[in-house]
Design an enzyme around this catalytic site. Structure first.
Site, PDB file in Angstrom:
ATOM      1  CG  ASN A  11     -18.836  10.665-126.939  1.00  0.00           C
ATOM      2  OD1 ASN A  11     -18.368   9.916-126.078  1.00  0.00           O
ATOM      3  ND2 ASN A  11     -20.021  11.257-126.817  1.00  0.00           N
ATOM      4  CE  LYS A  13     -22.701   8.839-128.294  1.00  0.00           C
ATOM      5  NZ  LYS A  13     -24.068   9.242-128.570  1.00  0.00           N
ATOM      6  CG  HIS A  98     -22.893  14.149-125.004  1.00  0.00           C
ATOM      7  ND1 HIS A  98     -24.083  13.458-125.052  1.00  0.00           N
ATOM      8  CD2 HIS A  98     -22.280  13.923-126.188  1.00  0.00           C
ATOM      9  CE1 HIS A  98     -24.175  12.846-126.227  1.00  0.00           C
ATOM     10  NE2 HIS A  98     -23.091  13.100-126.934  1.00  0.00           N
ATOM     11  CD  GLU A 100     -25.676  10.098-125.475  1.00  0.00           C
ATOM     12  OE1 GLU A 100     -24.589   9.696-125.014  1.00  0.00           O
ATOM     13  OE2 GLU A 100     -25.999   9.949-126.675  1.00  0.00           O
ATOM     14  CD  GLU A 168     -22.627  16.357-129.937  1.00  0.00           C
ATOM     15  OE1 GLU A 168     -21.988  15.645-130.702  1.00  0.00           O
ATOM     16  OE2 GLU A 168     -22.969  15.994-128.801  1.00  0.00           O
ATOM     17  N   GLY A 174     -27.196   9.965-132.696  1.00  0.00           N
ATOM     18  CA  GLY A 174     -27.457   8.529-132.741  1.00  0.00           C
ATOM     19  C   GLY A 174     -28.709   8.130-133.497  1.00  0.00           C
ATOM     20  CB  SER A 214     -26.416  11.320-137.519  1.00  0.00           C
ATOM     21  OG  SER A 214     -27.228  10.724-136.522  1.00  0.00           O
TER      22      SER A 214
HETATM   23  C1  PEP Z   1     -22.353  12.204-129.893  1.00  0.00           C
HETATM   24  O1  PEP Z   1     -22.666  11.372-129.073  1.00  0.00           O
HETATM   25  O2  PEP Z   1     -21.705  13.221-129.547  1.00  0.00           O
HETATM   26  C2  PEP Z   1     -22.740  11.989-131.277  1.00  0.00           C
HETATM   27  C3  PEP Z   1     -22.610  12.975-132.125  1.00  0.00           C
HETATM   28  O3  PEP Z   1     -23.243  10.751-131.594  1.00  0.00           O
HETATM   29  P1  PEP Z   1     -23.571  10.176-133.074  1.00  0.00           P
HETATM   30  O4  PEP Z   1     -22.416  10.590-133.969  1.00  0.00           O
HETATM   31  O5  PEP Z   1     -23.641   8.705-132.889  1.00  0.00           O
HETATM   32  O6  PEP Z   1     -24.836  10.804-133.506  1.00  0.00           O
END
Ligand code: PEP
Length: 251
Positions: A11, A13, A98, A100, A168, A174, A214
């Site tokens: 992703n 983003k 997601h 976000e 998630e 992040g 992460s």
């Molecule tokens: C994500 O945005 O779906 C995600 C898992 O981000 P990160 O790997 O940066 O934590």
């Protein structure tokens, strides 16, 4: 890893300009010159790069995905993109729900469900994201929150082969923090149980459950080795071909 064939999705983003396609070329080079990946590889760039990623990725097996779609097929929704537009640009998957989007755009489970339905209607596979906040985990509510999100975010009419689930934890996205391996194992087992309740044993067991939050080259092997983890949704570490390839190779 269970018998479900794994999938690793990147992703990007709101990151990526035309020159970022160089990273995609490098990923394609690594995927085609190294050992064949055991996982399906999906890259979800910003919409501006979707058609280019679909075209450029095809020869190396990289599949393009969107990061979000509108729940309506078309209409007066300035700035939004429909699922059929993503499909028309070459996408085969789309991330919905997601955290976000849930946080920054107020998306409820009902909206996420409608988006997933629109995606399926356009021939896309929605990657439906669920996950608890840190406060909810601290209050021992993680499993009930995720179960409720799951129940309300997967469309009633969805068939098992039409959906992917991504767990998630919001506090891991992040941040460089991840749940323990036991916590991931417990949550993925709980999600699997809910899917089996809903779809029956063999169908429920065939749905991919991705882990996201992460996921990095350093922790990919142990996280992706957990039984009901059928791949990953990768944010930051998908921006660099070398890191993303290391995660893909960890499957
Ligand atoms: C994500 O945005 O779906 C995600 C898992 O981000 P990160 O790997 O940066 O934590």
């Amino acid at each position: 890893m269970s018998t479900v064939s794994p999938l690793i999705a990147g992703n990007w983003k709101m990151n990526g300009l035309t020159h970022s396609l160089d990273e995609l070329s490098e990923l394609a080079r690594l995927l085609t010159t190294g050992e064949s990946p055991r996982a399906l590889v999906v890259v979800c760039p910003p919409a501006t790069l979707l058609a280019a990623v679909a075209a450029q990725g095809a020869s190396s097996g990289i599949i393009a995905g969107g990061q979000d779609c509108h729940r309506e097929p078309h209409g007066a929704h300035t700035g939004d993109i429909s699922a059929s537009m993503l499909a028309d640009a070459g996408a085969q998957y789309v991330i919905v729900g997601h955290s976000e989007r849930r946080t920054n755009h107020g998306e409820t489970d009902q909206i996420v469900c409608a988006k997933a339905e629109a995606a399926i209607g356009a021939g896309l596979k929605p990657i439906i994201c669920v996950g608890e906040t840190e406060a909810q985990r601290d209050a021992a509510e993680a499993e009930s929150v995720v179960s409720a999100q799951l129940a309300a975010s997967i469309p009633d009419a969805a068939e098992h082969h039409e959906v992917v689930v991504a767990y998630e934890p919001v506090w891991a996205i992040g941040t460089g923090r991840t749940p323990t391996l036991d916590e991931i194992d417990e949550m993925h087992n709980a999600i699997r149980a809910r899917l089996v309740d809903r779809f029956g044993l063999s169908k429920g067991e065939s749905i991919r459950i991705l882990y996201g939050g992460s996921l990095k080259p350093q922790n990919a092997r142990e996280i992706l080795g957990i039984g009901n983890v059928n791949g990953g949704l990768v944010g930051g570490a998908s921006l660099l071909a070398k890191d993303f390839y290391t995660i893909i190779s960890a499957v």
